[in-house]
Motif scaffolding. Structure first.
Motif, short mmCIF file in Angstrom:
data_model
loop_
_atom_site.label_atom_id
_atom_site.label_comp_id
_atom_site.label_asym_id
_atom_site.label_seq_id
_atom_site.Cartn_x
_atom_site.Cartn_y
_atom_site.Cartn_z
N GLY A 35 0.81 -1.21 0.00
CA GLY A 35 0.00 0.00 0.00
C GLY A 35 0.83 1.25 0.00
N TRP A 36 0.15 2.36 -0.16
CA TRP A 36 0.75 3.68 -0.06
C TRP A 36 0.08 4.43 1.08
CZ3 TRP A 36 4.90 5.35 -2.75
CH2 TRP A 36 5.27 4.64 -3.88
N TYR A 37 0.92 5.06 1.88
CA TYR A 37 0.46 5.90 2.98
C TYR A 37 1.03 7.29 2.78
CZ TYR A 37 -0.92 1.71 5.62
OH TYR A 37 -1.53 0.54 6.03
N ARG A 38 0.45 8.26 3.45
CA ARG A 38 1.03 9.60 3.42
C ARG A 38 0.98 10.23 4.79
NH1 ARG A 38 -3.41 12.58 -0.54
NH2 ARG A 38 -5.15 12.66 0.94
N GLN A 39 1.91 11.16 4.99
CA GLN A 39 2.03 11.80 6.30
C GLN A 39 2.41 13.26 6.14
OE1 GLN A 39 4.94 9.96 8.90
NE2 GLN A 39 3.76 10.53 10.71
N ILE A 40 1.70 14.09 6.89
CA ILE A 40 2.01 15.51 7.01
C ILE A 40 2.69 15.71 8.35
CG2 ILE A 40 0.99 17.82 7.10
CD1 ILE A 40 -1.40 16.63 5.57
N PRO A 41 3.68 16.60 8.44
CA PRO A 41 4.36 16.81 9.73
C PRO A 41 3.38 17.07 10.87
CG PRO A 41 5.52 17.95 8.00
CD PRO A 41 4.27 17.41 7.37
N GLY A 42 3.57 16.33 11.95
CA GLY A 42 2.72 16.49 13.11
C GLY A 42 1.43 15.70 13.08
N LYS A 43 1.21 15.01 11.96
CA LYS A 43 -0.02 14.21 11.84
C LYS A 43 0.33 12.73 11.73
CE LYS A 43 -2.91 17.72 11.63
NZ LYS A 43 -3.61 18.03 10.37
N GLN A 44 -0.66 11.89 11.90
CA GLN A 44 -0.43 10.45 11.77
C GLN A 44 -0.30 10.08 10.31
OE1 GLN A 44 -3.95 8.68 13.52
NE2 GLN A 44 -5.03 8.66 11.58
N ARG A 45 0.27 8.91 10.10
CA ARG A 45 0.43 8.38 8.75
C ARG A 45 -0.88 7.71 8.35
NH1 ARG A 45 5.97 5.24 7.62
NH2 ARG A 45 6.69 7.22 8.52
N ASP A 46 -1.44 8.13 7.22
CA ASP A 46 -2.74 7.65 6.79
C ASP A 46 -2.65 6.80 5.54
OD1 ASP A 46 -4.24 10.83 7.65
OD2 ASP A 46 -4.17 8.97 8.83
N LEU A 47 -3.50 5.78 5.47
CA LEU A 47 -3.57 4.94 4.28
C LEU A 47 -4.17 5.71 3.12
CD1 LEU A 47 -3.33 2.10 2.98
CD2 LEU A 47 -5.67 1.70 3.76
N VAL A 48 -3.53 5.60 1.97
CA VAL A 48 -4.03 6.23 0.74
C VAL A 48 -4.65 5.18 -0.16
CG1 VAL A 48 -3.38 7.50 -1.34
CG2 VAL A 48 -2.31 8.06 0.86
N ALA A 49 -3.92 4.09 -0.41
CA ALA A 49 -4.39 3.05 -1.31
C ALA A 49 -3.71 1.74 -0.94
CB ALA A 49 -4.08 3.41 -2.76
N ILE A 50 -4.42 0.64 -1.22
CA ILE A 50 -3.88 -0.67 -0.89
C ILE A 50 -4.25 -1.65 -1.98
CG2 ILE A 50 -5.90 -1.34 0.46
CD1 ILE A 50 -3.93 -2.78 2.38
N ILE A 51 -3.35 -2.59 -2.25
CA ILE A 51 -3.62 -3.67 -3.18
C ILE A 51 -3.24 -4.96 -2.48
CG2 ILE A 51 -1.37 -3.38 -4.34
CD1 ILE A 51 -2.83 -4.28 -6.94
N ILE A 52 -4.18 -5.90 -2.42
CA ILE A 52 -3.90 -7.14 -1.72
C ILE A 52 -3.46 -8.21 -2.72
CG2 ILE A 52 -5.47 -6.56 0.14
CD1 ILE A 52 -7.46 -8.54 -0.99
#
Length: 115
Positions: A35-52
């Protein structure tokens, strides 16, 4: 030791496109999901997309219809095609691979979308 190497980040204007790549040091068939995650400084890392492993995909609501995750099994690479980019997509994007209960991470690639 599994290595994930991201590339393709950069600076783009709003409405533009980028394609991120994540090259794995081993066969991606090894993993239960990537998968791909993204993170902004000071924020949690969030899931963007996933492929199983079956090929099914899922996306965060904020990117549905704009981003597409795909994989090239022969190249052991997972991609994230990002279209119609918005300033709020600005973040460090991380590639992730899941094997059983263990998660591997890439080093991240910066995506900056200017308004």
């Amino acid at each position: 030791q599994v290595q994930l190497v991201e590339s393709g980040g950069g600076l783009v204007q709003a409405g533009g496109s980028l394609r991120l790549s994540c090259a794995a040091s081993t066969s991606i068939f090894t993993f239960n999901a990537m998968g791909w995650y993204r993170q902004i400084p000071g924020k949690q890392r969030d899931l963007v997309a996933i492929i199983i492993s079956s090929g099914s995909t899922d996306y965060a609501d904020s990117v549905k219809g704009r981003f597409t995750i795909s994989r090239d099994n022969a190249e052991n690479t997972v991609y994230l095609q990002m279209n119609s980019l918005k300033p709020e997509d600005t973040a460090v994007y991380y590639c992730n691979a899941k094997y059983r209960n263990y998660y591997y991470w890439g080093q991240g690639t910066q995506v900056t979308v200017s308004s």
